[in-house]
Design an enzyme around this catalytic site. Structure first.
Site, PDB file in Angstrom:
ATOM      1  N   ALA A   4      14.993 -18.734  -6.934  1.00 52.14           N
ATOM      2  CA  ALA A   4      15.454 -18.024  -5.575  1.00 52.14           C
ATOM      3  C   ALA A   4      15.755 -19.294  -4.238  1.00 52.14           C
ATOM      4  O   ALA A   4      16.013 -19.953  -4.664  1.00 52.14           O
ATOM      5  CB  ALA A   4      13.911 -17.479  -4.877  1.00 52.14           C
ATOM      6  N   PRO A   5      16.483 -18.206  -4.055  1.00 56.97           N
ATOM      7  CA  PRO A   5      17.431 -16.920  -4.635  1.00 56.97           C
ATOM      8  C   PRO A   5      18.625 -16.625  -5.530  1.00 56.97           C
ATOM      9  O   PRO A   5      18.279 -15.223  -6.140  1.00 56.97           O
ATOM     10  CB  PRO A   5      18.248 -16.014  -3.250  1.00 56.97           C
ATOM     11  CG  PRO A   5      18.845 -17.698  -2.492  1.00 56.97           C
ATOM     12  CD  PRO A   5      17.567 -19.050  -3.097  1.00 56.97           C
ATOM     13  N   GLY A   6      18.479 -18.089  -6.491  1.00 56.15           N
ATOM     14  CA  GLY A   6      19.237 -17.353  -6.985  1.00 56.15           C
ATOM     15  C   GLY A   6      20.919 -18.456  -7.772  1.00 56.15           C
ATOM     16  O   GLY A   6      21.326 -17.280  -8.591  1.00 56.15           O
ATOM     17  N   GLY A   7      21.152 -19.311  -6.434  1.00 59.31           N
ATOM     18  CA  GLY A   7      22.641 -19.383  -6.665  1.00 59.31           C
ATOM     19  C   GLY A   7      22.488 -20.344  -8.290  1.00 59.31           C
ATOM     20  O   GLY A   7      23.508 -20.164  -9.290  1.00 59.31           O
ATOM     21  N   ASP A  51       9.814 -17.759  -9.424  1.00 62.84           N
ATOM     22  CA  ASP A  51       9.720 -18.488  -7.649  1.00 62.84           C
ATOM     23  C   ASP A  51       8.803 -17.249  -7.382  1.00 62.84           C
ATOM     24  O   ASP A  51       8.954 -16.160  -7.495  1.00 62.84           O
ATOM     25  CB  ASP A  51      11.601 -18.628  -7.719  1.00 62.84           C
ATOM     26  CG  ASP A  51      11.223 -19.030  -6.372  1.00 62.84           C
ATOM     27  OD1 ASP A  51      10.139 -18.537  -4.956  1.00 62.84           O
ATOM     28  OD2 ASP A  51      11.797 -20.275  -5.907  1.00 62.84           O
ATOM     29  N   LYS A  94      13.839 -34.445  -5.509  1.00 61.26           N
ATOM     30  CA  LYS A  94      14.271 -34.911  -4.254  1.00 61.26           C
ATOM     31  C   LYS A  94      13.654 -35.966  -4.219  1.00 61.26           C
ATOM     32  O   LYS A  94      12.573 -36.666  -4.351  1.00 61.26           O
ATOM     33  CB  LYS A  94      13.281 -33.899  -3.743  1.00 61.26           C
ATOM     34  CG  LYS A  94      13.567 -31.632  -4.142  1.00 61.26           C
ATOM     35  CD  LYS A  94      15.222 -31.693  -4.487  1.00 61.26           C
ATOM     36  CE  LYS A  94      14.697 -30.433  -4.483  1.00 61.26           C
ATOM     37  NZ  LYS A  94      16.277 -29.854  -4.468  1.00 61.26           N
ATOM     38  N   SER A 153      23.340 -23.865  -3.534  1.00 59.41           N
ATOM     39  CA  SER A 153      23.097 -24.216  -4.531  1.00 59.41           C
ATOM     40  C   SER A 153      23.442 -24.533  -5.545  1.00 59.41           C
ATOM     41  O   SER A 153      23.471 -25.493  -6.200  1.00 59.41           O
ATOM     42  CB  SER A 153      21.854 -23.300  -4.805  1.00 59.41           C
ATOM     43  OG  SER A 153      20.505 -24.699  -3.764  1.00 59.41           O
ATOM     44  N   ASP A 201       4.037 -19.532 -10.013  1.00 62.11           N
ATOM     45  CA  ASP A 201       3.847 -21.373 -10.371  1.00 62.11           C
ATOM     46  C   ASP A 201       4.205 -21.669 -10.798  1.00 62.11           C
ATOM     47  O   ASP A 201       4.176 -21.840 -12.812  1.00 62.11           O
ATOM     48  CB  ASP A 201       1.898 -21.815  -9.714  1.00 62.11           C
ATOM     49  CG  ASP A 201       2.489 -23.077  -9.325  1.00 62.11           C
ATOM     50  OD1 ASP A 201       3.388 -23.747  -9.947  1.00 62.11           O
ATOM     51  OD2 ASP A 201       1.591 -23.989  -9.620  1.00 62.11           O
ATOM     52  N   ASP A 218      15.187 -27.259  -9.801  1.00 65.66           N
ATOM     53  CA  ASP A 218      15.364 -27.068  -8.415  1.00 65.66           C
ATOM     54  C   ASP A 218      14.022 -26.826  -7.660  1.00 65.66           C
ATOM     55  O   ASP A 218      14.252 -26.833  -6.389  1.00 65.66           O
ATOM     56  CB  ASP A 218      15.914 -26.080  -8.214  1.00 65.66           C
ATOM     57  CG  ASP A 218      17.011 -26.968  -6.968  1.00 65.66           C
ATOM     58  OD1 ASP A 218      17.366 -27.910  -7.073  1.00 65.66           O
ATOM     59  OD2 ASP A 218      17.923 -26.646  -6.177  1.00 65.66           O
TER      60      ASP A 218
HETATM   61  C1  LIG Z   1      15.872 -25.317  -3.301  1.00 62.95           C
HETATM   62  S1  LIG Z   1      14.993 -24.038  -3.491  1.00 62.95           S
HETATM   63  C2  LIG Z   1      15.606 -23.236  -4.891  1.00 62.95           C
HETATM   64  C3  LIG Z   1      17.312 -23.101  -4.566  1.00 62.95           C
HETATM   65  C4  LIG Z   1      18.385 -22.172  -6.199  1.00 62.95           C
HETATM   66  N1  LIG Z   1      17.494 -23.010  -7.080  1.00 62.95           N
HETATM   67  C5  LIG Z   1      19.158 -21.880  -5.590  1.00 62.95           C
HETATM   68  O1  LIG Z   1      19.793 -22.220  -6.161  1.00 62.95           O
HETATM   69  O2  LIG Z   1      19.189 -20.707  -5.147  1.00 62.95           O
HETATM   70  C6  LIG Z   1      13.566 -24.304  -4.329  1.00 62.95           C
HETATM   71  C7  LIG Z   1      12.799 -23.167  -4.542  1.00 62.95           C
HETATM   72  O3  LIG Z   1      11.585 -23.542  -4.601  1.00 62.95           O
HETATM   73  C8  LIG Z   1      10.664 -22.661  -4.942  1.00 62.95           C
HETATM   74  N2  LIG Z   1       9.121 -23.705  -5.969  1.00 62.95           N
HETATM   75  C9  LIG Z   1       8.593 -24.716  -5.105  1.00 62.95           C
HETATM   76  N3  LIG Z   1       7.439 -24.971  -5.489  1.00 62.95           N
HETATM   77  C10 LIG Z   1       6.966 -23.934  -6.384  1.00 62.95           C
HETATM   78  C11 LIG Z   1       6.650 -23.452  -7.592  1.00 62.95           C
HETATM   79  N4  LIG Z   1       5.160 -24.646  -7.329  1.00 62.95           N
HETATM   80  N5  LIG Z   1       6.288 -22.518  -8.738  1.00 62.95           N
HETATM   81  C12 LIG Z   1       7.373 -21.980  -8.035  1.00 62.95           C
HETATM   82  N6  LIG Z   1       8.474 -21.863  -7.442  1.00 62.95           N
HETATM   83  C13 LIG Z   1       8.488 -23.163  -6.798  1.00 62.95           C
HETATM   84  C14 LIG Z   1      10.459 -22.319  -4.207  1.00 62.95           C
HETATM   85  O4  LIG Z   1       9.864 -21.211  -3.541  1.00 62.95           O
HETATM   86  C15 LIG Z   1      11.991 -22.084  -3.453  1.00 62.95           C
HETATM   87  O5  LIG Z   1      12.587 -21.279  -3.134  1.00 62.95           O
END
Ligand SMILES: C[S@@+](CC[C@H](N)C(=O)[O-])C[C@H]1O[C@@H](n2cnc3c(N)ncnc32)[C@H](O)[C@@H]1O
Length: 372
Positions: free
Chosen positions: A234-237, A253, A318, A202, A273, A289
């Site tokens: 998460a995971p942090g990209g 996250d 999305k 990501s 959240d 994201d």
């Molecule tokens: C596509 S991943 C993010 C990847 C991240 N941008 C990266 O570069 O590694 C989506 C993330 O959104 C988190 N997520 C989804 N709904 C959430 C919420 N309501 N609050 C916090 N995190 C949420 C998920 O746990 C997941 O880790």
């Protein structure tokens, strides 16, 4: 036929546009074209549709001498507004049967001698067939640019970019774009390498989103020490990209963050959240994201703007499987309304980038008049 623009440049006659976007999103690209073209009186339609590539016809209601300048003016105006087009040029020639023994000769003959361009980009469809042309492009590029330089067509100060768009080894369209209103990367695809230390692929999405900023914006808006909130981190990209630029990130996250990234000492992980979390003080950047309904994310971003929680935003929306164009319009409406309600009137932009899949990238940036 040649046409004069503002007594300054001579232009060829254009038949329409060459639009590059993501394969599978041709319907959205077409909707984008139809939406833009309503601001240019005339009859506009799609004439060819390939993987991630649309060829359009634009028959403009204006005296012949004004048509090419008008189309270029609109390309300039539309460039920041396209959502599903990553690259756009105005088509002035179609070569359906290139001589495979001497393509250079055919191309040179089709490029009007009065044309001055600062750059030549070789483009294709975004497909395996398109990729298979890369060797041919390498073979043609040095010889063609040498010849164009010698004959004075290629010069650094020229305001236009020349696009050579190959459907296959024998078929090509030739296009022209304003150099400041098109992408320097062929088909609008920047060449980005997956960085060794980044926790997820990501990371390339945010890297690309930052590459699309104007250089002056990258300088004024990305500075070491700036504060960032990353929702759905998460995971942090994405967090990793900002840490590389010396920024301090609050990563929100419930999922866990990459250990090495946390050891940088630049990241605070908050397990919360993302729809509820708010920072105590205004931060420089909000990144988002989270995988959620796009209109819910748009509403969240609008709240952050209106409550002055962040100065700049980059977020991914999305897209749903159906009625994507309508959903994007609805989300942009929410964001534009929020931006317009603020005295600072931040700028809202949206585009589907190369590393975006079923999603688009949103930028909300302070207007240029606002100091850094
Ligand atoms: C596509 S991943 C993010 C990847 C991240 N941008 C990266 O570069 O590694 C989506 C993330 O959104 C988190 N997520 C989804 N709904 C959430 C919420 N309501 N609050 C916090 N995190 C949420 C998920 O746990 C997941 O880790």
């Amino acid at each position: 036929m040649t046409i004069l623009v503002s007594n300054k440049f001579i232009l060829p006659a254009f038949s329409g546009l060459i639009l590059h976007g993501r394969p599978g999103f041709e319907t959205e690209l077409e909707a984008d074209f139809i939406y833009r073209s309503t601001t240019l009186a005339g009859t506009h339609s799609i004439t060819e549709r390939h993987e991630g590539l649309l060829i359009t016809s634009c028959s403009i209601d204006a005296p012949i001498s004004e048509r090419s300048p008008l189309l270029l003016q609109h390309l300039q105006q539309w460039w920041p507004q396209w959502i599903f087009a990553r690259q756009v040029s105005a088509c002035f020639a179609f070569l359906p049967a290139l001589n495979t023994q001497d393509r250079i000769q055919d191309l040179i003959q089709a490029i009007p001698s009065f044309l001055h361009v600062c750059d030549v980009v070789f483009e294709s469809t975004d497909s395996n067939e398109g990729k298979s042309l890369s060797r041919l492009f390498k073979a043609l590029e040095a010889r063609l640019t040498d010849q164009l330089r010698q004959q004075g067509t290629l010069r650094a100060s020229a305001p236009f970019r020349l696009h050579l768009v190959f459907r296959d080894g024998q078929t090509a369209w030739l296009g022209l774009s304003p150099a400041d209103a098109s992408s320097p990367w062929p088909m609008g695809i920047p060449r980005l390498k997956m960085p060794g230390g980044a926790p997820s692929r990501s990371t390339l999405k945010l890297d690309e989103a930052l590459q699309w900023l104007r250089e002056e914006d990258r300088i004024r808006l990305l500075k070491p020490g700036m504060k960032v909130v990353d929702l759905g981190a998460a995971p942090g990209g994405w967090t990793w990209q900002m840490v590389q630029r010396g920024m301090l990130v609050t990563a929100v996250d419930h999922g866990s963050m990459d250990k090495a990234l946390m050891q940088s000492g630049m990241v605070e992980h908050v397990s919360a959240d993302g729809f509820v979390y708010r920072p105590r003080k205004t931060v420089d950047w909000l990144l988002c994201d989270m995988v959620e309904q796009p209109r819910r994310i748009a509403q969240l971003l609008a709240q952050w703007l209106q409550q002055n929680h962040a100065r700049c935003i980059i977020a991914n929306l999305k897209l749903p499987m159906k009625r994507r164009w309508e959903e994007v319009q609805l989300c942009l409406d929410i964001l534009h309304k929020a931006a317009r309600s603020l005295p600072s009137a931040p700028v809202v932009r949206a585009r589907q980038l190369y590393h975006d899949r079923e999603e688009i990238t949103i930028w909300v940036l302070p207007s240029r008049s606002e100091g850094s």
